[in-house]
Design an enzyme around this catalytic site. Sequence first.
Site, PDB file in Angstrom:
ATOM      1  N   HIS A  46       0.819  -0.766  -0.134  1.00 51.35           N
ATOM      2  CA  HIS A  46       0.049   0.131   0.135  1.00 51.35           C
ATOM      3  C   HIS A  46       0.750   1.296  -0.088  1.00 51.35           C
ATOM      4  CE1 HIS A  46      -3.912  -2.050   1.960  1.00 51.35           C
ATOM      5  NE2 HIS A  46      -3.523  -2.815   1.119  1.00 51.35           N
ATOM      6  N   GLU A  48       1.220   3.329   2.085  1.00 47.39           N
ATOM      7  CA  GLU A  48       1.450   3.883   3.278  1.00 47.39           C
ATOM      8  C   GLU A  48       2.936   3.188   3.512  1.00 47.39           C
ATOM      9  OE1 GLU A  48      -3.723   4.706   3.739  1.00 47.39           O
ATOM     10  OE2 GLU A  48      -1.112   3.242   2.289  1.00 47.39           O
TER      11      GLU A  48
END
Length: 141
Positions: A46, A48
Amino acid sequence: MKKALELAQEAFDDDEVPVGAVIVRNGEIVATGRNRREKRKNALLHAEIDAINNACTALGGWRLWNCELYVTLEPCPMCAGAIINAHIPKVYFGAYDFKNGACGTVTDLFSMPFAFKPDCEGGILEAECAGMLKSFFKKLR
């Protein structure tokens, strides 16, 4: 958030869900990340997580206590957990995630009794962030 949107566009152009993330320290970008799950066939990639990993490498440590995270979509439980573990004190996100959001929409991991509790603010450039996601999923159909 504008840089995070640029990264989300890169992900979009690469047929990835368009999410971009930026980590800032003292007003300067120290790391970026974007979704890479499809191309790299890895559920962990992802935006992040990518940005946190890059920030840890750039700054030489896992505690990002003096940084802020900007991300175009509300973090999921995995990413919220990574944010807590990295000790990132402030998170800004764009679009709300009504299916997987873990910063107040579906659940709020940041309000649970963990040893570290980030502050979070959502809805930053929400229309732009949500619009890019809608365009991406419309393109898939």
